[in-house]
Write a protein that holds these residues in place. Structure first.
Motif, PDB file in Angstrom:
ATOM      1  N   ALA A 173       8.248-108.091   1.801  1.00 40.62           N
ATOM      2  CA  ALA A 173       6.145-108.348   1.023  1.00 40.62           C
ATOM      3  C   ALA A 173       5.325-108.703   2.113  1.00 40.62           C
ATOM      4  O   ALA A 173       4.171-108.793   2.095  1.00 40.62           O
ATOM      5  N   VAL A 174       6.481-108.969   3.373  1.00 40.13           N
ATOM      6  CA  VAL A 174       5.301-109.745   4.664  1.00 40.13           C
ATOM      7  C   VAL A 174       4.445-108.670   5.108  1.00 40.13           C
ATOM      8  O   VAL A 174       5.244-107.613   5.562  1.00 40.13           O
ATOM      9  N   ALA A 175       3.407-108.712   5.230  1.00 43.34           N
ATOM     10  CA  ALA A 175       2.642-108.001   6.208  1.00 43.34           C
ATOM     11  C   ALA A 175       2.278-108.977   7.741  1.00 43.34           C
ATOM     12  O   ALA A 175       1.535-107.606   8.645  1.00 43.34           O
ATOM     13  N   SER A 176       2.098-109.440   7.620  1.00 40.94           N
ATOM     14  CA  SER A 176       1.361-110.373   9.187  1.00 40.94           C
ATOM     15  C   SER A 176       1.199-111.921   9.206  1.00 40.94           C
ATOM     16  O   SER A 176       2.259-112.343   7.905  1.00 40.94           O
ATOM     17  N   VAL A 177       2.305-112.519  10.346  1.00 39.02           N
ATOM     18  CA  VAL A 177       2.277-113.637  10.696  1.00 39.02           C
ATOM     19  C   VAL A 177       0.410-114.229  10.690  1.00 39.02           C
ATOM     20  O   VAL A 177       0.674-113.510  12.185  1.00 39.02           O
ATOM     21  N   HIS A 178       0.395-115.283  11.330  1.00 37.32           N
ATOM     22  CA  HIS A 178      -0.959-116.232  12.514  1.00 37.32           C
ATOM     23  C   HIS A 178      -0.276-117.360  12.311  1.00 37.32           C
ATOM     24  O   HIS A 178       0.132-118.304  11.637  1.00 37.32           O
ATOM     25  N   LEU A 179      -0.330-117.377  13.565  1.00 40.73           N
ATOM     26  CA  LEU A 179       0.162-118.639  14.274  1.00 40.73           C
ATOM     27  C   LEU A 179      -1.201-119.053  15.816  1.00 40.73           C
ATOM     28  O   LEU A 179      -1.252-118.458  15.871  1.00 40.73           O
ATOM     29  N   ASP A 180      -0.803-120.727  15.065  1.00 42.17           N
ATOM     30  CA  ASP A 180      -1.724-121.041  16.475  1.00 42.17           C
ATOM     31  C   ASP A 180      -0.788-121.110  17.987  1.00 42.17           C
ATOM     32  O   ASP A 180       0.037-120.617  18.093  1.00 42.17           O
ATOM     33  N   GLU A 181      -1.966-120.465  18.686  1.00 41.75           N
ATOM     34  CA  GLU A 181      -2.108-120.689  20.498  1.00 41.75           C
ATOM     35  C   GLU A 181      -1.150-121.746  20.719  1.00 41.75           C
ATOM     36  O   GLU A 181      -1.138-122.883  20.153  1.00 41.75           O
ATOM     37  N   THR A 182      -0.163-121.326  21.689  1.00 43.48           N
ATOM     38  CA  THR A 182       0.181-123.078  22.329  1.00 43.48           C
ATOM     39  C   THR A 182      -0.224-124.300  22.861  1.00 43.48           C
ATOM     40  O   THR A 182      -0.147-125.276  22.194  1.00 43.48           O
ATOM     41  N   GLY A 183      -2.170-124.354  23.316  1.00 37.55           N
ATOM     42  CA  GLY A 183      -2.536-125.118  23.155  1.00 37.55           C
ATOM     43  C   GLY A 183      -3.444-125.959  21.915  1.00 37.55           C
ATOM     44  O   GLY A 183      -3.780-127.194  22.535  1.00 37.55           O
ATOM     45  N   ALA A 184      -3.032-125.397  20.866  1.00 38.87           N
ATOM     46  CA  ALA A 184      -3.310-125.772  20.008  1.00 38.87           C
ATOM     47  C   ALA A 184      -2.171-127.229  19.723  1.00 38.87           C
ATOM     48  O   ALA A 184      -3.312-127.677  18.013  1.00 38.87           O
ATOM     49  N   ALA A 185      -1.625-127.225  19.832  1.00 37.84           N
ATOM     50  CA  ALA A 185      -0.503-127.950  19.934  1.00 37.84           C
ATOM     51  C   ALA A 185      -0.457-129.629  19.441  1.00 37.84           C
ATOM     52  O   ALA A 185      -0.088-130.648  18.937  1.00 37.84           O
ATOM     53  N   ALA A 186      -1.520-130.049  20.570  1.00 32.35           N
ATOM     54  CA  ALA A 186      -2.338-131.180  20.551  1.00 32.35           C
ATOM     55  C   ALA A 186      -2.732-132.263  19.183  1.00 32.35           C
ATOM     56  O   ALA A 186      -2.411-132.134  18.560  1.00 32.35           O
TER      57      ALA A 186
END
Length: 172
Positions: free
Chosen positions: A107-120
């Motif tokens: 059922a998964v259509a897509s994944v949305h993920l922060d860029e690595t630069g957002a980690a802080a």
């Protein structure tokens, strides 16, 4: 109906290997009647974005509960055919639903993920999550700061490679 599942890289990896998101009940976000009423002038795309933003915020709470996982918000977009109606107890603008079924990986259509630069930014919000839930202004500011970070879009066929690049079980 499109639902947005708050997650972390570790939980995404586990779901990918298990072939489903669960266990039940599972909190997801979608365009609910309460969200439509609150954002009456929004079109369907804006309402979907608002529901996904609420799921991204909930992802920070999951990160707060799992300090060993990478500090990046994850939202999984899935298509579900049977989504229960809201029980009427939702506050105006609330996109949250509780599913009493597992969400199969198909059922998964897509994944949305922060860029690595957002980690802080995301890490600071996760660190202050409990204080934000208690209304602390500085903690709420840190949580709101996450909304300035863009979530990157990944197609389902990209997810295994994404997880492999992130390392074992999405750990820091």
């Amino acid at each position: 109906m499109r639902v947005y599942i708050p997650s972390t890289l570790r939980l995404l990896d586990e779901a990918c290997h298990a072939g489903e998101f669960g266990p039940q009940p599972l909190t997801v976000y979608a365009v609910t009647p309460a969200l439509r009423e609150w954002y009456a002038e929004g079109d369907d795309e804006e309402l979907e974005y608002a529901a996904m933003a609420q799921a991204a915020r909930a992802s920070v709470g999951l990160l707060a509960d799992d300090p060993g996982t990478a500090r990046r918000r994850v939202v999984v977009s899935a298509e579900m055919s049977a989504v229960p109606p809201a029980d009427g107890a939702a506050e105006l603008g609330d996109a949250r639903l509780e599913l009493h079924v597992v969400v199969p990986w198909r059922a998964v259509a897509s994944v949305h993920l922060d860029e690595t630069g957002a980690a802080a930014t995301v890490g600071k919000a996760a660190e202050l999550w409990a204080s934000a839930q208690n209304g602390d202004d500085d903690a709420l500011f840190a949580l709101d700061s996450c909304e300035g970070e863009d979530l990157m879009w990944y197609a389902t066929q990209e997810i295994p490679d994404l997880l492999a690049a992130e390392g074992p079980r999405g750990r820091l």
